[in-house]
Design an enzyme around this catalytic site. Structure first.
Site, PDB file in Angstrom:
ATOM      1  CE  LYS A 108     -43.300 -10.144  34.570  1.00 52.76           C
ATOM      2  NZ  LYS A 108     -43.073  -9.871  35.981  1.00 52.76           N
TER       3      LYS A 108
ATOM      4  CG  ASP B  57     -44.410 -11.134  43.571  1.00 56.68           C
ATOM      5  OD1 ASP B  57     -45.256 -10.765  42.728  1.00 56.68           O
ATOM      6  OD2 ASP B  57     -43.181 -11.052  43.377  1.00 56.68           O
TER       7      ASP B  57
ATOM      8  CD1 TRP C   3     -39.760 -13.873  39.489  1.00 57.90           C
ATOM      9  CD2 TRP C   3     -39.090 -11.825  40.091  1.00 57.90           C
ATOM     10  NE1 TRP C   3     -39.457 -13.169  38.349  1.00 57.90           N
ATOM     11  CE2 TRP C   3     -39.043 -11.913  38.688  1.00 57.90           C
ATOM     12  CE3 TRP C   3     -38.698 -10.637  40.697  1.00 57.90           C
ATOM     13  CZ2 TRP C   3     -38.631 -10.856  37.873  1.00 57.90           C
ATOM     14  CZ3 TRP C   3     -38.283  -9.581  39.890  1.00 57.90           C
ATOM     15  CH2 TRP C   3     -38.258  -9.698  38.500  1.00 57.90           C
TER      16      TRP C   3
HETATM   17  C1  LIG Z   1     -41.920  -9.373  36.854  1.00 52.44           C
HETATM   18  C2  LIG Z   1     -41.995  -9.732  38.275  1.00 52.44           C
HETATM   19  C3  LIG Z   1     -41.632  -8.829  39.287  1.00 52.44           C
HETATM   20  C4  LIG Z   1     -40.949  -7.517  39.001  1.00 52.44           C
HETATM   21  O1  LIG Z   1     -41.803  -6.564  38.686  1.00 52.44           O
HETATM   22  P1  LIG Z   1     -41.293  -5.093  38.274  1.00 52.44           P
HETATM   23  O2  LIG Z   1     -42.614  -4.499  37.942  1.00 52.44           O
HETATM   24  O3  LIG Z   1     -40.369  -5.229  37.108  1.00 52.44           O
HETATM   25  O4  LIG Z   1     -40.651  -4.488  39.440  1.00 52.44           O
HETATM   26  C5  LIG Z   1     -41.790  -9.213  40.600  1.00 52.44           C
HETATM   27  N1  LIG Z   1     -42.277 -10.430  40.918  1.00 52.44           N
HETATM   28  C6  LIG Z   1     -42.615 -11.319  39.973  1.00 52.44           C
HETATM   29  C7  LIG Z   1     -43.130 -12.661  40.368  1.00 52.44           C
HETATM   30  C8  LIG Z   1     -42.481 -11.000  38.618  1.00 52.44           C
HETATM   31  O5  LIG Z   1     -42.814 -11.892  37.679  1.00 52.44           O
END
Ligand SMILES: *Cc1c(COP(=O)(O)O)cnc(C)c1O
Length: 362
Positions: free
Chosen positions: A198, A174, A100
């Site tokens: 998530k 993030d 990521w």
């Molecule tokens: C799932 C995830 C994303 C991607 O998110 P989207 O909503 O699918 O764009 C970005 N960063 C992390 C750490 C993730 O787990």
């Protein structure tokens, strides 16, 4: 999603009750986003999230769309020029600890001059580079990191203090797969973002928490709907926000408070992760390659020493009601995600299955 939340949403789908229990004659999806009913839903969700995560008053909470991947562009569009000479796109630094953060770094190169301050790629992304050795450029506008690498199962045990490292850059985090699983130390953070899907609610909502002094530096090519200053000035209603996802996330925030808040949910998350890691470490069949100090509480990748057994493991798991255990295609093996809504009993069922499988295939 917590079962209680789904049941409540089902009960309210056709006719939403306000706080006093009065019915308004329409469901949340049918409301105007500017009507008093939805405005109260949105304000309640924001206030609850602020309380839960202990977000200080000098941070804005924004409800946006596009998910974590869109933020990989939206963040540099808004912040790359933070510390750059007027009219220039600025410099952005990245710490790579898995897929990521790698994606974030690659996307930001379209809008800024990027630089890798540190990377754990040599280790196969099984650890976090010691912040003392990070090569942060003196004029970097921000340093980006991913606090929990969802695919590699690597999590920062604590966020770094960039000031103590001699840097004036803002820290961008993030927290897509970690938000609300543990307390957040806002003292070190400039901006944090995450897709809701998530740990917070359904897909479609992106939560951005940004320190006020970082607003107002967007590049002139930044789309208006993605300009944090514009979104903040309009209370996340510059364009129509994802109303139903905000409502659902608000129900999850209420649920988290009923669990006792973030400290209580963190204790559960620690217990869940310990249960699974201990079972993996005790076994001869399974292993997890991540350094013990930065193992993720949310996403536990594990591998079978005999890969020929992978398909049997997964089909037996599915028969036992244990779903979605296949690892991400880029790393293979297995992965158990232990987000907030997963109860300890779910982890215990997985461990029982893993042990039975090892006995019958040992
Ligand atoms: C799932 C995830 C994303 C991607 O998110 P989207 O909503 O699918 O764009 C970005 N960063 C992390 C750490 C993730 O787990």
């Amino acid at each position: 999603m917590p079962q209680d939340v789904l049941a409540q949403a089902a009960n309210e789908m056709l006719d939403w009750p306000d706080a006093g229990g009065g019915r308004c004659g329409m469901g949340v999806m049918e409301m105007s986003h500017r009507g008093k009913e939805f405005m109260s839903i949105c304000a309640h969700a924001e206030a609850t999230l602020r309380r839960l995560l202990a977000v200080p008053g000098h941070f804005k909470i924004l409800f946006m769309q596009g998910g974590g991947l869109a933020e990989n562009a939206i963040v540099p569009l808004n912040l790359s020029a933070l510390r750059a000479p007027k009219g220039e796109r600025g410099r952005t630094d990245f710490v790579l600890t898995g897929s990521w953060s790698q994606k974030s770094w690659q996307e930001a190169a379209k809008y800024s001059s990027t630089h890798v301050a540190a990377s754990s790629q040599d280790s196969g992304f099984t650890q976090i580079p010691d912040p003392a050795g990070w090569q942060i450029r003196p004029d970097a506008s921000y340093v980006h990191l991913c606090s929990n690498e969802t695919i590699h199962g690597v999590e920062y045990p604590a966020l770094p203090d960039l000031k103590a490292l001699g840097s004036d850059a803002a820290l961008v985090v993030d927290f897509s797969s970690q938000v609300a699983s543990r307390p957040m130390d806002w003292r070190h953070v400039g901006l944090a973002f995450g897709g809701a899907q998530k740990n917070l609610g359904p897909a479609g909502l992106t939560v951005v928490v940004v320190r006020e002094d970082l607003l107002g530096h967007a590049l002139d090519i930044c789309p208006s709907a993605f300009n944090y200053e514009t979104v903040a000035a309009n209370g996340s209603m510059y364009n129509t926000p994802p109303t139903y996802a905000i409502y659902m996330a608000g129900l999850v925030f209420d649920w988290l408070e009923r669990q006792g808040g973030i400290a209580a949910i963190e204790a559960q998350n620690i217990a869940k992760a310990q249960t699974l890691y201990e079972a993996i470490d005790r076994s001869d069949l399974y292993f997890n390659p991540v350094l013990a100090t930065c193992r993720s509480r949310m996403n536990v990748p594990f591998f079978l020493r005999n890969e020929a057994l992978n398909a049997d493991f997964l089909s037996g798991a599915a028969a036992a009601g244990l779903l979605q255990l296949k690892g991400h295609k880029s790393v293979g093996g297995m992965r158990a995600s232990l987000y907030n809504a997963m109860p300890l009993a779910g982890v215990q069922a997985l461990v029982a299955y893993m042990q039975a499988f090892e006995r019958s295939h040992g």
